[in-house]
Design a protein around this motif. Structure first.
Motif, short mmCIF file in Angstrom:
data_model
loop_
_atom_site.label_atom_id
_atom_site.label_comp_id
_atom_site.label_asym_id
_atom_site.label_seq_id
_atom_site.Cartn_x
_atom_site.Cartn_y
_atom_site.Cartn_z
N THR A 1 65.76 75.87 91.68
CA THR A 1 64.89 76.34 90.63
C THR A 1 65.31 77.75 90.26
O THR A 1 65.51 78.60 91.13
CB THR A 1 63.42 76.35 91.11
N TYR A 2 65.47 77.97 88.97
CA TYR A 2 65.89 79.27 88.46
C TYR A 2 64.82 79.78 87.52
O TYR A 2 64.27 79.04 86.73
CB TYR A 2 67.21 79.16 87.69
N SER A 3 64.56 81.04 87.60
CA SER A 3 63.65 81.67 86.65
C SER A 3 64.48 82.48 85.67
O SER A 3 65.33 83.26 86.08
CB SER A 3 62.66 82.58 87.36
N VAL A 4 64.23 82.27 84.41
CA VAL A 4 64.95 82.99 83.37
C VAL A 4 63.92 83.82 82.61
O VAL A 4 62.94 83.30 82.11
CB VAL A 4 65.65 82.01 82.41
N SER A 5 64.15 85.12 82.57
CA SER A 5 63.21 85.97 81.85
C SER A 5 63.90 86.56 80.62
O SER A 5 65.12 86.57 80.53
CB SER A 5 62.69 87.09 82.75
N LYS A 6 63.10 87.04 79.71
CA LYS A 6 63.64 87.64 78.49
C LYS A 6 64.24 89.00 78.81
O LYS A 6 63.79 89.69 79.72
CB LYS A 6 62.54 87.80 77.45
N GLY A 7 65.24 89.38 78.03
CA GLY A 7 65.89 90.67 78.22
C GLY A 7 65.18 91.78 77.48
O GLY A 7 64.33 91.55 76.63
N ALA A 8 65.55 92.99 77.83
CA ALA A 8 64.99 94.17 77.17
C ALA A 8 65.90 94.58 76.03
O ALA A 8 67.12 94.45 76.11
CB ALA A 8 64.86 95.31 78.17
N VAL A 9 65.31 95.06 74.99
CA VAL A 9 66.05 95.53 73.83
C VAL A 9 65.63 96.98 73.59
O VAL A 9 64.52 97.38 73.93
CB VAL A 9 65.77 94.63 72.59
N ALA A 10 66.54 97.77 73.05
CA ALA A 10 66.20 99.17 72.74
C ALA A 10 65.16 99.20 71.63
O ALA A 10 65.03 98.27 70.85
CB ALA A 10 67.47 99.91 72.31
N ALA A 11 64.44 100.29 71.56
CA ALA A 11 63.42 100.45 70.52
C ALA A 11 64.08 100.38 69.15
O ALA A 11 65.19 100.88 68.94
CB ALA A 11 62.72 101.79 70.69
N PRO A 12 63.43 99.74 68.19
CA PRO A 12 63.99 99.66 66.85
C PRO A 12 64.07 101.04 66.20
O PRO A 12 63.29 101.93 66.51
CB PRO A 12 63.00 98.77 66.09
N THR A 13 65.04 101.20 65.32
CA THR A 13 65.21 102.44 64.58
C THR A 13 65.16 102.14 63.09
O THR A 13 65.29 100.99 62.68
CB THR A 13 66.55 103.11 64.92
N PHE A 14 64.97 103.17 62.28
CA PHE A 14 64.99 102.96 60.83
C PHE A 14 65.61 104.15 60.13
O PHE A 14 65.71 105.24 60.68
CB PHE A 14 63.57 102.71 60.29
N LYS A 15 66.02 103.89 58.90
CA LYS A 15 66.59 104.92 58.04
C LYS A 15 66.02 104.69 56.65
O LYS A 15 65.91 103.55 56.19
CB LYS A 15 68.11 104.78 58.02
N VAL A 16 65.62 105.76 55.98
CA VAL A 16 65.15 105.65 54.60
C VAL A 16 66.38 105.42 53.73
O VAL A 16 67.27 106.26 53.66
CB VAL A 16 64.39 106.93 54.16
N THR A 17 66.44 104.26 53.07
CA THR A 17 67.60 103.94 52.24
C THR A 17 67.32 104.13 50.75
O THR A 17 68.25 104.21 49.96
CB THR A 17 68.10 102.51 52.51
N LYS A 18 66.06 104.15 50.37
CA LYS A 18 65.66 104.48 49.00
C LYS A 18 64.41 105.33 49.11
O LYS A 18 63.42 104.90 49.70
CB LYS A 18 65.39 103.23 48.18
N LYS A 19 64.46 106.53 48.58
CA LYS A 19 63.39 107.50 48.71
C LYS A 19 62.05 106.92 48.23
O LYS A 19 61.95 106.34 47.16
CB LYS A 19 63.74 108.75 47.90
N ILE A 20 61.03 107.11 49.05
CA ILE A 20 59.67 106.67 48.73
C ILE A 20 58.95 107.86 48.12
O ILE A 20 58.98 108.96 48.68
CB ILE A 20 58.94 106.21 50.00
N THR A 21 58.31 107.66 46.98
CA THR A 21 57.57 108.75 46.35
C THR A 21 56.17 108.27 45.98
O THR A 21 55.84 107.10 46.14
CB THR A 21 58.28 109.26 45.07
#
Length: 127
Positions: free
Chosen positions: A20-40
């Motif tokens: 019997t094997y237990s498979v768990s989900k992996g960890a991912v780095a926190a998401p990042t974002f970049k403003v690609t079109k200025k919000i006004t």
């Protein structure tokens, strides 16, 4: 998730075949974002959200929510699907001018756990 293997040839050899094997989900780095079109305050803009790929593993997929906060006002853009390249472009409607806090919430997928980014400030201009 767990699974059991059993092979008749292995069982006949006297070696225990059931494992019997237990498979768990992996960890991912926190998401990042970049403003690609200025919000006004007069025009909608956009953010590009990126999920980093853990070294040597498959790219994360799934959905993200973008949460913008300013004082008591909260704007949530829900369920944007991450493309195969680990990114998603999110259109952000025009918002009142000022300093806003943006948080990205990755909901996880079949391979990776959910993860939330740290709050990051952006400035929305009047024009």
């Amino acid at each position: 998730m767990a699974f059991t293997t059993s092979d008749a040839a292995i069982a006949a050899s006297g070696v225990s075949a059931a494992h019997t094997y237990s498979v768990s989900k992996g960890a991912v780095a926190a998401p990042t974002f970049k403003v690609t079109k200025k919000i006004t305050a007069k025009k909608a803009g956009s953010l590009t959200v990126r999920l980093a790929t853990p070294s040597g593993l498959a790219r994360p997929t799934g959905k993200v929510d973008v949460i913008l906060k300013k004082g008591r006002k909260t704007v949530t853009i829900r369920n944007k699907t991450v493309a195969g390249n680990g990114q998603v472009k999110v259109k952000v409607p025009k918002q009142k001018a000022g300093k806003w806090t943006v948080t990205i919430s990755y909901k996880g997928d079949t391979r990776y756990n959910a993860k939330k980014s740290a709050a990051k400030k952006i400035t929305i201009a009047k024009k």
